[in-house]
Design a protein around this motif. Structure first.
Motif, mmCIF file in Angstrom:
data_model
loop_
_atom_site.group_PDB
_atom_site.id
_atom_site.type_symbol
_atom_site.label_atom_id
_atom_site.label_comp_id
_atom_site.label_asym_id
_atom_site.label_seq_id
_atom_site.Cartn_x
_atom_site.Cartn_y
_atom_site.Cartn_z
ATOM 1 N N ALA A 40 47.992 49.767 31.677
ATOM 2 C CA ALA A 40 47.848 50.775 32.725
ATOM 3 C C ALA A 40 46.955 50.234 33.846
ATOM 4 O O ALA A 40 47.166 50.534 35.021
ATOM 5 C CB ALA A 40 47.255 52.051 32.124
ATOM 6 N N ALA A 41 45.993 49.400 33.503
ATOM 7 C CA ALA A 41 45.087 48.834 34.514
ATOM 8 C C ALA A 41 45.819 47.884 35.458
ATOM 9 O O ALA A 41 45.519 47.833 36.656
ATOM 10 C CB ALA A 41 43.922 48.111 33.834
ATOM 11 N N ASP A 42 46.794 47.106 34.934
ATOM 12 C CA ASP A 42 47.607 46.221 35.790
ATOM 13 C C ASP A 42 48.358 47.052 36.826
ATOM 14 O O ASP A 42 48.430 46.714 38.004
ATOM 15 C CB ASP A 42 48.691 45.497 34.967
ATOM 16 N N VAL A 43 48.973 48.127 36.353
ATOM 17 C CA VAL A 43 49.806 48.969 37.207
ATOM 18 C C VAL A 43 48.955 49.643 38.282
ATOM 19 O O VAL A 43 49.314 49.683 39.467
ATOM 20 C CB VAL A 43 50.543 50.036 36.353
ATOM 21 N N TYR A 44 47.790 50.131 37.883
ATOM 22 C CA TYR A 44 46.892 50.805 38.828
ATOM 23 C C TYR A 44 46.447 49.842 39.928
ATOM 24 O O TYR A 44 46.525 50.154 41.128
ATOM 25 C CB TYR A 44 45.666 51.344 38.071
ATOM 26 N N PRO A 83 47.217 41.184 40.560
ATOM 27 C CA PRO A 83 46.222 42.257 40.649
ATOM 28 C C PRO A 83 45.116 42.157 39.601
ATOM 29 O O PRO A 83 43.953 42.396 39.892
ATOM 30 C CB PRO A 83 47.049 43.528 40.435
ATOM 31 N N LEU A 84 45.503 41.770 38.370
ATOM 32 C CA LEU A 84 44.508 41.683 37.298
ATOM 33 C C LEU A 84 44.834 40.461 36.444
ATOM 34 O O LEU A 84 45.580 40.539 35.468
ATOM 35 C CB LEU A 84 44.549 42.973 36.475
ATOM 36 N N ASP A 85 44.289 39.328 36.846
ATOM 37 C CA ASP A 85 44.536 38.090 36.118
ATOM 38 C C ASP A 85 43.717 38.082 34.821
ATOM 39 O O ASP A 85 42.541 38.432 34.828
ATOM 40 C CB ASP A 85 44.123 36.898 36.991
ATOM 41 N N GLY A 86 44.372 37.700 33.737
ATOM 42 C CA GLY A 86 43.677 37.663 32.445
ATOM 43 C C GLY A 86 43.508 39.056 31.865
ATOM 44 O O GLY A 86 42.542 39.334 31.144
ATOM 45 N N SER A 87 44.487 39.956 32.141
ATOM 46 C CA SER A 87 44.274 41.352 31.758
ATOM 47 C C SER A 87 44.274 41.566 30.244
ATOM 48 O O SER A 87 43.809 42.598 29.780
ATOM 49 C CB SER A 87 45.299 42.270 32.430
ATOM 50 N N SER A 88 44.744 40.573 29.462
ATOM 51 C CA SER A 88 44.629 40.755 28.010
ATOM 52 C C SER A 88 43.154 40.741 27.588
ATOM 53 O O SER A 88 42.807 41.192 26.502
ATOM 54 C CB SER A 88 45.452 39.711 27.243
ATOM 55 N N ASN A 94 36.199 40.890 28.160
ATOM 56 C CA ASN A 94 35.833 39.602 28.746
ATOM 57 C C ASN A 94 36.298 39.559 30.204
ATOM 58 O O ASN A 94 36.965 40.478 30.669
ATOM 59 C CB ASN A 94 36.436 38.457 27.916
ATOM 60 N N ALA A 95 35.949 38.474 30.870
ATOM 61 C CA ALA A 95 36.144 38.412 32.323
ATOM 62 C C ALA A 95 37.614 38.487 32.734
ATOM 63 O O ALA A 95 38.519 38.102 31.981
ATOM 64 C CB ALA A 95 35.518 37.131 32.865
ATOM 65 N N MET A 96 37.820 38.999 33.918
ATOM 66 C CA MET A 96 39.153 39.073 34.538
ATOM 67 C C MET A 96 39.013 38.790 36.025
ATOM 68 O O MET A 96 37.894 38.699 36.534
ATOM 69 C CB MET A 96 39.738 40.474 34.361
ATOM 70 N N TYR A 122 35.662 39.469 38.029
ATOM 71 C CA TYR A 122 34.939 40.607 37.468
ATOM 72 C C TYR A 122 34.165 40.107 36.262
ATOM 73 O O TYR A 122 34.687 40.056 35.148
ATOM 74 C CB TYR A 122 35.908 41.727 37.051
ATOM 75 N N GLY A 123 32.948 39.648 36.513
ATOM 76 C CA GLY A 123 32.059 39.207 35.437
ATOM 77 C C GLY A 123 30.896 40.172 35.392
ATOM 78 O O GLY A 123 31.023 41.310 35.851
ATOM 79 N N PRO A 124 29.737 39.747 34.891
ATOM 80 C CA PRO A 124 28.555 40.610 34.968
ATOM 81 C C PRO A 124 28.297 41.052 36.411
ATOM 82 O O PRO A 124 27.872 42.161 36.666
ATOM 83 C CB PRO A 124 27.431 39.722 34.435
#
Ligand code: FDP
Ligand code: ZN
Length: 279
Positions: A40-44, A83-88, A94-96, A122-124
């Protein structure tokens, strides 16, 4: 000016994308065009960026890893987005990242038509790396605004880290030979999101690869959304990129979602990789 506007829109969307993750860790019904399960986060993130990027006057087309077809809105740059690389990595927290390639040509366009590219990590902290006009800049993004923290970013001269994707038994023998030599020299840093792994190379120097696999000679990563924009950023920072024989910027796409083996990093390692694969 218009490229800055694209980067600003991406930066100002990071809060919404990050904020959406908590409630969107479930799988959506659909698969993306590469046959992977969508979250759902990929789609958003895809819908948000489509709407906001196409609203910019100088943007004429939007394409993303998460949808089959190009969406157009008139003349202007063609913007390719992961839009969201590494979404798994959303499941394990963990980071994306988010990747953006700005092409001055109609899709499917090649890396030589890229005029700017950027990624968000999107890290710390939320950081952003942009490449445009021969310069790479790193920003920290706070409250949707980007503040430069490193200007004229170049790959460090003394490489330190490496990260290679794909299962080791699936690597072709020549890539395994290259990996064995790299293991003797560099430290392993691998997090399973290309952006996070490439950012380690941008920070410490070294080499990242998602190589051709025995069962998938075309590799896993997508040329227009991942390989070419990342190749553009790494090359602008003084490094090299390769599909195994040539710069990722010289690979001509025949399809929007085509895959490509990706190798990026300090020139000495990409030179050695090409010698090992082709020698
Ligand atoms: P993901 O499938 O989680 O979106 O974009 C593809 C990608 O992540 C890259 O970010 C990452 O480098 C690679 O796939 C990881 O693939 P493996 O799970 O095969 O290691
Ligand atoms: Zn990706």
């Amino acid at each position: 000016m218009s490229v800055a506007e694209i980067f600003d829109v991406v930066a100002s969307s990071t809060n919404d994308i990050r904020g959406s993750l908590a409630g969107r860790r479930t799988y959506a019904e659909a698969e993306n065009p590469s046959g992977e399960q969508q979250l759902a986060a990929d789609v958003y993130a895809d819908q948000l960026l489509e709407e906001r990027l196409l609203a910019i006057d100088s943007v004429g087309a939007y394409a993303s890893e998460e949808r089959d077809d190009v969406v157009t809105s008139g003349d202007g740059y063609s913007v390719a987005v992961d839009p969201l690389d590494g979404s798994s990595n959303v499941k394990s927290n963990n980071a994306m990242g988010t990747i953006v390639g700005v092409y001055d040509a109609e899709f499917p366009a090649g890396g030589r038509d890229i005029v700017a590219a950027a990624y968000v990590l999107y890290g710390p902290l939320t950081t952003m790396m942009t490449a445009h006009d021969g310069t790479v800049t790193e920003y920290v993004v706070e409250a949707g605004a980007r503040k430069p923290v490193r200007k004229d970013v170049t790959l460090p001269d003394e490489p330190v880290v490496y990260g290679f994707g794909g299962r080791v038994p699936e690597w072709p023998d020549d890539f395994s030979a290259f990996a064995s030599s790299v293991e003797q020299e560099l430290k392993l840093r691998y997090g399973g999101a290309m952006i996070a792994d490439v950012n380690q190379v941008m920070t410490y120097g070294g080499v990242f690869a998602y190589p051709a696999l025995q069962s998938h000679p075309e590799g896993k990563l997508r040329l227009s959304f991942e390989g070419a924009p990342i190749g553009y950023i790494v090359e602008t920072a003084g490094g090299r990129s390769s599909d195994g024989t040539r710069s990722l910027l010289d690979v001509t796409p025949t399809a929007l979602h085509q895959r490509v083996p990706v190798h990026v990093g300090n020139a000495e390692y990409i030179d050695r990789l090409e010698e090992t694969l082709n020698g």
